[in-house]
Design a protein around this motif. Structure first.
Motif, PDB file in Angstrom:
ATOM      1  N   TYR A 254       0.828  -1.209   0.000  1.00  0.00           N
ATOM      2  CA  TYR A 254       0.000   0.000   0.000  1.00  0.00           C
ATOM      3  C   TYR A 254       0.862   1.259   0.000  1.00  0.00           C
ATOM      4  CZ  TYR A 254      -4.122  -2.811   1.293  1.00  0.00           C
ATOM      5  OH  TYR A 254      -5.154  -3.726   1.324  1.00  0.00           O
ATOM      6  N   ARG A 255       2.097   1.139   0.472  1.00  0.00           N
ATOM      7  CA  ARG A 255       2.909   2.310   0.769  1.00  0.00           C
ATOM      8  C   ARG A 255       4.084   2.529  -0.168  1.00  0.00           C
ATOM      9  NH1 ARG A 255       0.975   5.679   5.075  1.00  0.00           N
ATOM     10  NH2 ARG A 255      -0.705   4.466   6.017  1.00  0.00           N
ATOM     11  N   VAL A 256       4.641   1.442  -0.697  1.00  0.00           N
ATOM     12  CA  VAL A 256       5.890   1.588  -1.440  1.00  0.00           C
ATOM     13  C   VAL A 256       5.837   0.812  -2.754  1.00  0.00           C
ATOM     14  CG1 VAL A 256       7.254   1.882   0.663  1.00  0.00           C
ATOM     15  CG2 VAL A 256       6.996  -0.398  -0.304  1.00  0.00           C
ATOM     16  N   LEU A 264       0.459  -1.581  -4.639  1.00  0.00           N
ATOM     17  CA  LEU A 264      -0.944  -1.187  -4.652  1.00  0.00           C
ATOM     18  C   LEU A 264      -1.099   0.330  -4.674  1.00  0.00           C
ATOM     19  CD1 LEU A 264      -2.351  -3.713  -2.015  1.00  0.00           C
ATOM     20  CD2 LEU A 264      -2.468  -3.884  -4.509  1.00  0.00           C
ATOM     21  N   GLN A 265      -0.002   1.040  -4.881  1.00  0.00           N
ATOM     22  CA  GLN A 265      -0.078   2.492  -4.891  1.00  0.00           C
ATOM     23  C   GLN A 265      -0.811   2.977  -6.138  1.00  0.00           C
ATOM     24  OE1 GLN A 265       4.264   3.402  -4.102  1.00  0.00           O
ATOM     25  NE2 GLN A 265       3.293   4.733  -2.595  1.00  0.00           N
ATOM     26  N   GLY A 266      -1.759   3.880  -5.925  1.00  0.00           N
ATOM     27  CA  GLY A 266      -2.434   4.526  -7.041  1.00  0.00           C
ATOM     28  C   GLY A 266      -3.574   3.745  -7.661  1.00  0.00           C
ATOM     29  N   ILE A 267      -3.938   2.576  -7.104  1.00  0.00           N
ATOM     30  CA  ILE A 267      -5.027   1.822  -7.724  1.00  0.00           C
ATOM     31  C   ILE A 267      -6.380   2.310  -7.205  1.00  0.00           C
ATOM     32  CG2 ILE A 267      -3.504  -0.190  -7.848  1.00  0.00           C
ATOM     33  CD1 ILE A 267      -5.391  -1.560  -5.819  1.00  0.00           C
ATOM     34  N   ASP A 268      -7.427   1.991  -7.932  1.00  0.00           N
ATOM     35  CA  ASP A 268      -8.796   2.312  -7.531  1.00  0.00           C
ATOM     36  C   ASP A 268      -9.329   1.141  -6.705  1.00  0.00           C
ATOM     37  OD1 ASP A 268     -11.596   2.609  -7.382  1.00  0.00           O
ATOM     38  OD2 ASP A 268     -11.646   3.730  -9.266  1.00  0.00           O
ATOM     39  N   PHE A 269      -9.410   1.324  -5.384  1.00  0.00           N
ATOM     40  CA  PHE A 269      -9.806   0.216  -4.520  1.00  0.00           C
ATOM     41  C   PHE A 269     -11.268  -0.183  -4.727  1.00  0.00           C
ATOM     42  CE2 PHE A 269      -6.189   2.075  -2.134  1.00  0.00           C
ATOM     43  CZ  PHE A 269      -5.351   0.964  -2.186  1.00  0.00           C
ATOM     44  N   ILE A 270     -12.115   0.764  -5.047  1.00  0.00           N
ATOM     45  CA  ILE A 270     -13.527   0.439  -5.282  1.00  0.00           C
ATOM     46  C   ILE A 270     -13.673  -0.367  -6.568  1.00  0.00           C
ATOM     47  CG2 ILE A 270     -15.809   1.394  -5.780  1.00  0.00           C
ATOM     48  CD1 ILE A 270     -15.103   3.745  -3.975  1.00  0.00           C
ATOM     49  N   VAL A 307      12.255  -1.311   4.979  1.00  0.00           N
ATOM     50  CA  VAL A 307      12.380  -1.321   3.517  1.00  0.00           C
ATOM     51  C   VAL A 307      13.538  -0.425   3.076  1.00  0.00           C
ATOM     52  CG1 VAL A 307      11.271  -0.617   1.362  1.00  0.00           C
ATOM     53  CG2 VAL A 307       9.965  -1.875   3.082  1.00  0.00           C
ATOM     54  N   ALA A 308      13.626   0.774   3.677  1.00  0.00           N
ATOM     55  CA  ALA A 308      14.687   1.712   3.294  1.00  0.00           C
ATOM     56  C   ALA A 308      16.071   1.146   3.594  1.00  0.00           C
ATOM     57  CB  ALA A 308      14.486   3.039   4.023  1.00  0.00           C
ATOM     58  N   VAL A 309      16.216   0.498   4.742  1.00  0.00           N
ATOM     59  CA  VAL A 309      17.511  -0.084   5.110  1.00  0.00           C
ATOM     60  C   VAL A 309      17.891  -1.196   4.134  1.00  0.00           C
ATOM     61  CG1 VAL A 309      18.715  -1.429   6.866  1.00  0.00           C
ATOM     62  CG2 VAL A 309      17.322   0.532   7.543  1.00  0.00           C
ATOM     63  N   ALA A 333      16.702   5.881  -5.035  1.00  0.00           N
ATOM     64  CA  ALA A 333      15.479   6.686  -4.963  1.00  0.00           C
ATOM     65  C   ALA A 333      14.483   6.090  -3.986  1.00  0.00           C
ATOM     66  CB  ALA A 333      14.861   6.808  -6.353  1.00  0.00           C
ATOM     67  N   VAL A 334      14.441   4.754  -3.912  1.00  0.00           N
ATOM     68  CA  VAL A 334      13.549   4.090  -2.956  1.00  0.00           C
ATOM     69  C   VAL A 334      13.919   4.495  -1.539  1.00  0.00           C
ATOM     70  CG1 VAL A 334      12.914   1.859  -1.957  1.00  0.00           C
ATOM     71  CG2 VAL A 334      12.998   2.128  -4.440  1.00  0.00           C
ATOM     72  N   VAL A 335      15.210   4.510  -1.228  1.00  0.00           N
ATOM     73  CA  VAL A 335      15.647   4.859   0.132  1.00  0.00           C
ATOM     74  C   VAL A 335      15.135   6.231   0.523  1.00  0.00           C
ATOM     75  CG1 VAL A 335      17.628   5.252   1.643  1.00  0.00           C
ATOM     76  CG2 VAL A 335      17.705   3.415  -0.059  1.00  0.00           C
ATOM     77  N   ARG A 336      15.355   7.220  -0.337  1.00  0.00           N
ATOM     78  CA  ARG A 336      14.970   8.594  -0.002  1.00  0.00           C
ATOM     79  C   ARG A 336      13.446   8.732   0.108  1.00  0.00           C
ATOM     80  NH1 ARG A 336      17.293  13.541   0.036  1.00  0.00           N
ATOM     81  NH2 ARG A 336      19.288  12.673  -0.674  1.00  0.00           N
ATOM     82  N   SER A 337      12.708   8.207  -0.868  1.00  0.00           N
ATOM     83  CA  SER A 337      11.248   8.384  -0.853  1.00  0.00           C
ATOM     84  C   SER A 337      10.610   7.657   0.320  1.00  0.00           C
ATOM     85  CB  SER A 337      10.643   7.900  -2.177  1.00  0.00           C
ATOM     86  OG  SER A 337      10.835   6.507  -2.339  1.00  0.00           O
ATOM     87  N   VAL A 338      11.085   6.447   0.637  1.00  0.00           N
ATOM     88  CA  VAL A 338      10.512   5.684   1.735  1.00  0.00           C
ATOM     89  C   VAL A 338      10.863   6.320   3.072  1.00  0.00           C
ATOM     90  CG1 VAL A 338      10.567   3.457   2.910  1.00  0.00           C
ATOM     91  CG2 VAL A 338      10.385   3.540   0.426  1.00  0.00           C
TER      92      VAL A 338
END
Length: 351
Positions: A254-256, A264-270, A307-309, A333-338
Protein backbone atom coordinates in the motif's frame (compact mmCIF):
# COMPACT_ATOMS: atom_id res chain seq x y z
CA UNK A 1 7.06 -29.73 -22.05
CA UNK A 2 7.02 -26.14 -20.75
CA UNK A 3 7.37 -25.73 -17.00
CA UNK A 4 4.73 -23.89 -14.95
CA UNK A 5 5.48 -20.19 -14.45
CA UNK A 6 6.74 -20.65 -10.87
CA UNK A 7 9.28 -23.34 -11.85
CA UNK A 8 12.58 -23.38 -13.72
CA UNK A 9 15.33 -25.94 -14.35
CA UNK A 10 17.70 -26.39 -11.42
CA UNK A 11 20.20 -23.53 -11.59
CA UNK A 12 23.90 -24.41 -11.95
CA UNK A 13 24.87 -23.09 -8.52
CA UNK A 14 22.19 -25.22 -6.84
CA UNK A 15 22.60 -28.51 -8.69
CA UNK A 16 23.13 -31.73 -6.75
CA UNK A 17 23.39 -35.46 -7.42
CA UNK A 18 19.78 -36.41 -8.16
CA UNK A 19 20.71 -40.09 -8.26
CA UNK A 20 22.05 -39.90 -4.68
CA UNK A 21 18.86 -38.15 -3.60
CA UNK A 22 16.66 -40.75 -5.30
CA UNK A 23 18.54 -43.58 -3.57
CA UNK A 24 18.22 -41.82 -0.21
CA UNK A 25 14.48 -41.30 -0.65
CA UNK A 26 13.98 -44.93 -1.64
CA UNK A 27 15.61 -45.94 1.63
CA UNK A 28 13.97 -43.34 3.88
CA UNK A 29 10.63 -42.18 2.44
CA UNK A 30 7.69 -44.57 2.50
CA UNK A 31 6.01 -45.20 -0.86
CA UNK A 32 8.68 -43.35 -2.84
CA UNK A 33 9.18 -44.82 -6.29
CA UNK A 34 11.61 -43.64 -8.97
CA UNK A 35 12.11 -42.12 -11.44
CA UNK A 36 12.68 -38.74 -9.80
CA UNK A 37 12.34 -35.41 -11.64
CA UNK A 38 13.66 -32.22 -10.01
CA UNK A 39 12.84 -28.60 -10.86
CA UNK A 40 13.55 -25.42 -8.93
CA UNK A 41 11.06 -22.82 -7.73
CA UNK A 42 11.90 -19.27 -8.80
CA UNK A 43 13.30 -16.93 -6.15
CA UNK A 44 14.64 -17.92 -2.76
CA UNK A 45 18.38 -17.68 -3.35
CA UNK A 46 19.15 -17.87 0.40
CA UNK A 47 16.93 -20.94 0.78
CA UNK A 48 16.54 -22.54 -2.65
CA UNK A 49 13.45 -24.71 -2.98
CA UNK A 50 12.76 -27.57 -5.37
CA UNK A 51 9.79 -29.56 -6.61
CA UNK A 52 10.43 -33.30 -6.58
CA UNK A 53 8.13 -35.32 -8.83
CA UNK A 54 7.94 -39.10 -8.72
CA UNK A 55 5.11 -41.44 -9.78
CA UNK A 56 2.02 -40.44 -7.80
CA UNK A 57 3.89 -38.04 -5.51
CA UNK A 58 5.04 -34.43 -5.40
CA UNK A 59 7.27 -33.13 -2.63
CA UNK A 60 9.02 -29.86 -1.85
CA UNK A 61 12.70 -29.97 -0.92
CA UNK A 62 14.16 -26.98 0.87
CA UNK A 63 17.80 -26.41 1.66
CA UNK A 64 19.91 -23.43 2.64
CA UNK A 65 22.61 -21.64 0.71
CA UNK A 66 23.45 -19.55 3.80
CA UNK A 67 23.08 -20.52 7.46
CA UNK A 68 21.14 -18.39 9.91
CA UNK A 69 23.31 -16.02 11.93
CA UNK A 70 25.10 -17.86 14.71
CA UNK A 71 24.15 -21.30 13.32
CA UNK A 72 25.61 -23.93 11.06
CA UNK A 73 23.69 -25.14 8.02
CA UNK A 74 22.80 -28.31 9.93
CA UNK A 75 21.50 -26.34 12.92
CA UNK A 76 19.54 -23.98 10.66
CA UNK A 77 17.79 -26.76 8.73
CA UNK A 78 17.11 -28.76 11.90
CA UNK A 79 15.53 -25.69 13.51
CA UNK A 80 13.52 -24.85 10.39
CA UNK A 81 12.15 -28.38 10.23
CA UNK A 82 11.22 -28.36 13.92
CA UNK A 83 9.35 -25.07 13.42
CA UNK A 84 7.50 -26.31 10.33
CA UNK A 85 6.55 -29.53 12.14
CA UNK A 86 5.23 -27.62 15.16
CA UNK A 87 3.20 -25.25 12.97
CA UNK A 88 1.70 -28.14 11.01
CA UNK A 89 0.78 -29.91 14.26
CA UNK A 90 -0.83 -26.68 15.51
CA UNK A 91 -3.19 -26.67 12.53
CA UNK A 92 -1.71 -23.96 10.34
CA UNK A 93 -2.09 -24.59 6.60
CA UNK A 94 1.24 -26.19 5.71
CA UNK A 95 2.58 -29.01 3.61
CA UNK A 96 2.95 -32.06 5.83
CA UNK A 97 6.58 -32.49 6.94
CA UNK A 98 8.00 -35.77 5.67
CA UNK A 99 11.65 -35.97 6.68
CA UNK A 100 14.77 -34.00 7.52
CA UNK A 101 18.23 -35.06 6.34
CA UNK A 102 21.21 -33.58 8.17
CA UNK A 103 23.74 -35.71 6.30
CA UNK A 104 25.53 -33.36 3.92
CA UNK A 105 26.83 -36.31 1.91
CA UNK A 106 23.46 -36.85 0.22
CA UNK A 107 23.10 -33.61 -1.80
CA UNK A 108 25.92 -31.50 -0.37
CA UNK A 109 23.83 -29.68 2.24
CA UNK A 110 21.23 -30.64 4.84
CA UNK A 111 17.61 -30.42 3.66
CA UNK A 112 14.03 -31.21 4.58
CA UNK A 113 11.03 -32.48 2.66
CA UNK A 114 7.35 -31.48 2.76
CA UNK A 115 4.30 -32.63 0.85
CA UNK A 116 3.63 -30.30 -2.08
CA UNK A 117 0.36 -28.38 -1.68
CA UNK A 118 -1.46 -27.74 -4.96
CA UNK A 119 -3.02 -24.32 -5.34
CA UNK A 120 -2.84 -20.81 -6.73
CA UNK A 121 0.27 -18.71 -6.20
CA UNK A 122 -0.13 -14.95 -6.75
CA UNK A 123 2.98 -12.83 -7.29
CA UNK A 124 1.24 -9.56 -8.19
CA UNK A 125 -0.77 -8.05 -5.29
CA UNK A 126 -3.09 -6.45 -7.87
CA UNK A 127 -4.42 -9.94 -8.71
CA UNK A 128 -4.82 -9.40 -12.47
CA UNK A 129 -7.45 -11.50 -14.21
CA UNK A 130 -9.85 -11.54 -11.24
CA UNK A 131 -13.05 -9.63 -10.71
CA UNK A 132 -13.64 -7.27 -7.79
CA UNK A 133 -15.46 -9.84 -5.65
CA UNK A 134 -12.70 -12.40 -6.09
CA UNK A 135 -9.97 -9.93 -5.21
CA UNK A 136 -11.76 -8.80 -2.08
CA UNK A 137 -12.22 -12.40 -0.93
CA UNK A 138 -8.52 -13.18 -1.47
CA UNK A 139 -7.47 -10.24 0.70
CA UNK A 140 -9.97 -11.21 3.39
CA UNK A 141 -8.48 -14.71 3.37
CA UNK A 142 -4.96 -13.31 3.69
CA UNK A 143 -5.96 -11.20 6.71
CA UNK A 144 -7.58 -14.22 8.38
CA UNK A 145 -4.53 -16.39 7.74
CA UNK A 146 -2.23 -13.83 9.35
CA UNK A 147 -4.56 -13.53 12.32
CA UNK A 148 -4.43 -17.33 12.67
CA UNK A 149 -0.64 -17.18 12.89
CA UNK A 150 -0.74 -14.45 15.53
CA UNK A 151 -3.28 -16.31 17.67
CA UNK A 152 -0.86 -19.19 18.28
CA UNK A 153 0.87 -19.29 21.67
CA UNK A 154 4.57 -19.87 20.88
CA UNK A 155 5.44 -20.90 24.42
CA UNK A 156 2.56 -23.35 24.78
CA UNK A 157 3.45 -24.94 21.44
CA UNK A 158 7.16 -24.99 22.12
CA UNK A 159 7.87 -23.31 18.80
CA UNK A 160 11.61 -23.00 18.12
CA UNK A 161 11.34 -19.45 16.76
CA UNK A 162 13.98 -16.76 17.23
CA UNK A 163 13.66 -13.95 19.73
CA UNK A 164 12.15 -13.41 23.15
CA UNK A 165 9.15 -11.39 22.02
CA UNK A 166 9.00 -8.55 24.50
CA UNK A 167 12.15 -6.82 23.22
CA UNK A 168 11.68 -7.75 19.56
CA UNK A 169 11.05 -4.21 18.34
CA UNK A 170 13.96 -2.71 20.28
CA UNK A 171 16.34 -5.38 18.99
CA UNK A 172 15.10 -5.06 15.42
CA UNK A 173 15.37 -1.28 15.40
CA UNK A 174 18.89 -1.42 16.85
CA UNK A 175 19.96 -4.00 14.25
CA UNK A 176 18.46 -1.97 11.40
CA UNK A 177 20.16 1.23 12.61
CA UNK A 178 23.49 -0.59 12.68
CA UNK A 179 22.88 -2.09 9.23
CA UNK A 180 21.97 1.27 7.72
CA UNK A 181 25.01 3.02 9.18
CA UNK A 182 27.24 0.29 7.75
CA UNK A 183 25.79 0.86 4.25
CA UNK A 184 25.19 4.62 4.31
CA UNK A 185 26.29 6.37 1.11
CA UNK A 186 24.79 9.86 1.55
CA UNK A 187 23.07 12.00 4.16
CA UNK A 188 19.26 11.86 4.02
CA UNK A 189 17.69 14.13 6.61
CA UNK A 190 14.57 12.03 7.15
CA UNK A 191 16.65 8.88 7.57
CA UNK A 192 18.99 10.58 10.04
CA UNK A 193 16.04 11.67 12.19
CA UNK A 194 14.46 8.20 12.04
CA UNK A 195 17.71 6.74 13.36
CA UNK A 196 17.10 8.72 16.57
CA UNK A 197 13.29 8.71 16.70
CA UNK A 198 12.55 5.01 16.28
CA UNK A 199 14.69 3.70 19.18
CA UNK A 200 13.22 6.36 21.48
CA UNK A 201 9.59 5.63 20.60
CA UNK A 202 9.24 1.84 20.64
CA UNK A 203 5.75 1.01 22.01
CA UNK A 204 5.81 -0.76 25.37
CA UNK A 205 2.46 -2.52 24.98
CA UNK A 206 3.65 -6.01 25.88
CA UNK A 207 2.09 -7.63 22.80
CA UNK A 208 3.94 -10.72 21.60
CA UNK A 209 3.15 -13.50 19.15
CA UNK A 210 4.67 -15.74 16.57
CA UNK A 211 5.74 -13.56 13.63
CA UNK A 212 6.13 -14.82 10.11
CA UNK A 213 8.38 -11.88 9.28
CA UNK A 214 7.73 -11.83 5.53
CA UNK A 215 3.96 -12.30 5.24
CA UNK A 216 3.42 -11.31 1.60
CA UNK A 217 0.77 -12.53 -0.78
CA UNK A 218 3.43 -14.34 -2.84
CA UNK A 219 4.32 -16.41 0.24
CA UNK A 220 0.81 -17.85 0.39
CA UNK A 221 -0.77 -20.69 -1.58
CA UNK A 222 -4.52 -20.38 -2.13
CA UNK A 223 -7.02 -23.14 -2.78
CA UNK A 224 -7.35 -23.88 -6.53
CA UNK A 225 -10.87 -22.42 -6.65
CA UNK A 226 -11.81 -21.08 -3.20
CA UNK A 227 -10.61 -17.87 -1.45
CA UNK A 228 -8.81 -19.86 1.22
CA UNK A 229 -5.13 -20.12 2.18
CA UNK A 230 -3.96 -23.74 1.99
CA UNK A 231 -0.24 -23.22 2.64
CA UNK A 232 1.99 -20.61 4.27
CA UNK A 233 5.50 -20.51 2.80
CA UNK A 234 8.94 -19.09 3.64
CA UNK A 235 9.35 -19.18 7.43
CA UNK A 236 13.07 -18.36 7.29
CA UNK A 237 12.80 -15.18 9.40
CA UNK A 238 10.01 -16.31 11.75
CA UNK A 239 10.42 -15.02 15.28
CA UNK A 240 8.61 -14.55 18.55
CA UNK A 241 7.99 -10.86 18.12
CA UNK A 242 5.27 -8.25 17.73
CA UNK A 243 2.19 -9.13 15.64
CA UNK A 244 1.60 -5.54 14.53
CA UNK A 245 5.09 -5.36 13.05
CA UNK A 246 4.10 -8.39 10.96
CA UNK A 247 0.89 -6.64 9.91
CA UNK A 248 2.71 -3.42 8.98
CA UNK A 249 5.27 -5.35 6.90
CA UNK A 250 2.34 -7.08 5.18
CA UNK A 251 0.84 -3.67 4.36
CA UNK A 252 3.92 -2.34 2.56
CA UNK A 253 2.45 -2.75 -0.99
CA UNK A 254 0.00 0.00 0.00
CA UNK A 255 2.91 2.31 0.77
CA UNK A 256 5.89 1.59 -1.44
CA UNK A 257 6.90 0.55 -4.93
CA UNK A 258 10.06 -1.57 -5.04
CA UNK A 259 11.76 -2.49 -8.33
CA UNK A 260 10.67 -5.94 -9.45
CA UNK A 261 7.82 -6.23 -6.93
CA UNK A 262 4.13 -5.38 -7.20
CA UNK A 263 2.56 -2.34 -5.58
CA UNK A 264 -0.94 -1.19 -4.65
CA UNK A 265 -0.08 2.49 -4.89
CA UNK A 266 -2.43 4.53 -7.04
CA UNK A 267 -5.03 1.82 -7.72
CA UNK A 268 -8.80 2.31 -7.53
CA UNK A 269 -9.81 0.22 -4.52
CA UNK A 270 -13.53 0.44 -5.28
CA UNK A 271 -13.14 -0.60 -8.91
CA UNK A 272 -10.63 -3.40 -8.25
CA UNK A 273 -12.32 -4.77 -5.14
CA UNK A 274 -9.01 -4.79 -3.26
CA UNK A 275 -9.61 -3.34 0.22
CA UNK A 276 -7.77 -0.13 1.05
CA UNK A 277 -5.25 -0.26 3.87
CA UNK A 278 -7.77 0.92 6.49
CA UNK A 279 -10.32 -1.72 5.51
CA UNK A 280 -7.70 -4.45 5.26
CA UNK A 281 -6.39 -3.67 8.75
CA UNK A 282 -9.99 -3.66 10.00
CA UNK A 283 -10.46 -7.18 8.59
CA UNK A 284 -7.36 -8.33 10.48
CA UNK A 285 -8.64 -6.71 13.70
CA UNK A 286 -12.03 -8.39 13.27
CA UNK A 287 -10.36 -11.78 12.79
CA UNK A 288 -8.40 -11.29 16.02
CA UNK A 289 -11.14 -9.61 18.05
CA UNK A 290 -9.20 -6.34 18.34
CA UNK A 291 -11.05 -3.02 18.67
CA UNK A 292 -8.28 -1.09 17.01
CA UNK A 293 -4.53 -0.57 16.83
CA UNK A 294 -2.56 1.82 18.99
CA UNK A 295 0.67 3.34 17.64
CA UNK A 296 -0.14 2.23 14.07
CA UNK A 297 2.01 5.02 12.64
CA UNK A 298 5.00 3.71 14.58
CA UNK A 299 4.58 0.25 13.11
CA UNK A 300 4.21 1.65 9.60
CA UNK A 301 7.29 3.84 10.12
CA UNK A 302 9.19 0.81 11.40
CA UNK A 303 8.20 -1.26 8.36
CA UNK A 304 9.06 1.57 5.96
CA UNK A 305 12.40 2.08 7.70
CA UNK A 306 13.05 -1.65 7.26
CA UNK A 307 12.38 -1.32 3.52
CA UNK A 308 14.69 1.71 3.29
CA UNK A 309 17.51 -0.08 5.11
CA UNK A 310 17.20 -3.12 2.82
CA UNK A 311 17.10 -0.90 -0.27
CA UNK A 312 20.18 0.97 0.96
CA UNK A 313 22.05 -2.31 1.33
CA UNK A 314 21.10 -3.37 -2.19
CA UNK A 315 22.16 0.01 -3.57
CA UNK A 316 25.48 -0.01 -1.70
CA UNK A 317 26.39 -3.51 -2.90
CA UNK A 318 25.22 -2.82 -6.44
CA UNK A 319 26.97 0.55 -6.74
CA UNK A 320 30.28 -1.04 -5.83
CA UNK A 321 30.14 -2.80 -9.17
CA UNK A 322 30.97 -0.79 -12.27
CA UNK A 323 28.75 0.36 -13.77
CA UNK A 324 25.66 0.26 -11.55
CA UNK A 325 22.56 -0.93 -13.42
CA UNK A 326 19.41 1.21 -13.72
CA UNK A 327 17.67 -1.14 -11.28
CA UNK A 328 20.42 -0.64 -8.71
CA UNK A 329 20.20 3.13 -9.15
CA UNK A 330 16.44 2.94 -8.61
CA UNK A 331 17.06 1.60 -5.11
CA UNK A 332 18.73 4.88 -4.13
CA UNK A 333 15.48 6.69 -4.96
CA UNK A 334 13.55 4.09 -2.96
CA UNK A 335 15.65 4.86 0.13
CA UNK A 336 14.97 8.59 0.00
CA UNK A 337 11.25 8.38 -0.85
CA UNK A 338 10.51 5.68 1.73
CA UNK A 339 12.48 7.50 4.45
CA UNK A 340 10.51 10.69 3.77
CA UNK A 341 7.24 8.79 3.92
CA UNK A 342 8.21 7.18 7.23
CA UNK A 343 9.21 10.50 8.75
CA UNK A 344 5.99 12.15 7.53
CA UNK A 345 4.03 9.53 9.48
CA UNK A 346 5.64 10.53 12.77
CA UNK A 347 6.50 14.18 12.36
CA UNK A 348 6.32 15.55 8.82
CA UNK A 349 8.61 17.35 6.43
CA UNK A 350 10.40 16.10 3.33
CA UNK A 351 14.14 16.17 2.64
Amino acid sequence: MALPAELMPVQPQHRFDEGMLSAYLQANLADFRPPLTVNQFKGGQASPTFLLHSPGQNHVLRKRAVAKKGSTLVESIDRDYALISALHAAGLPMGQPKLVCLDEAVIGTPFYLLDYVQGRHFRDPNLPGMDAKQRHAIYEAMARAMAQVHELDPLALGLPANGTGSDYLSRQVAALVQQYNANRTEDIGAMTRLLDWLPANVPQDGMTSLMHGNFRIDNLVFHPSEPRVVALLDWDVAAVGHPLADLAINCMPYRVTIPGMGSLQGIDFIDTGIPGEHDYVASYCTARGLEGIAHWNFFLAFALFRVAVMAQGIYKRGSERAPATPTVKAYAAVVRSVANQAWNLVDGGDD
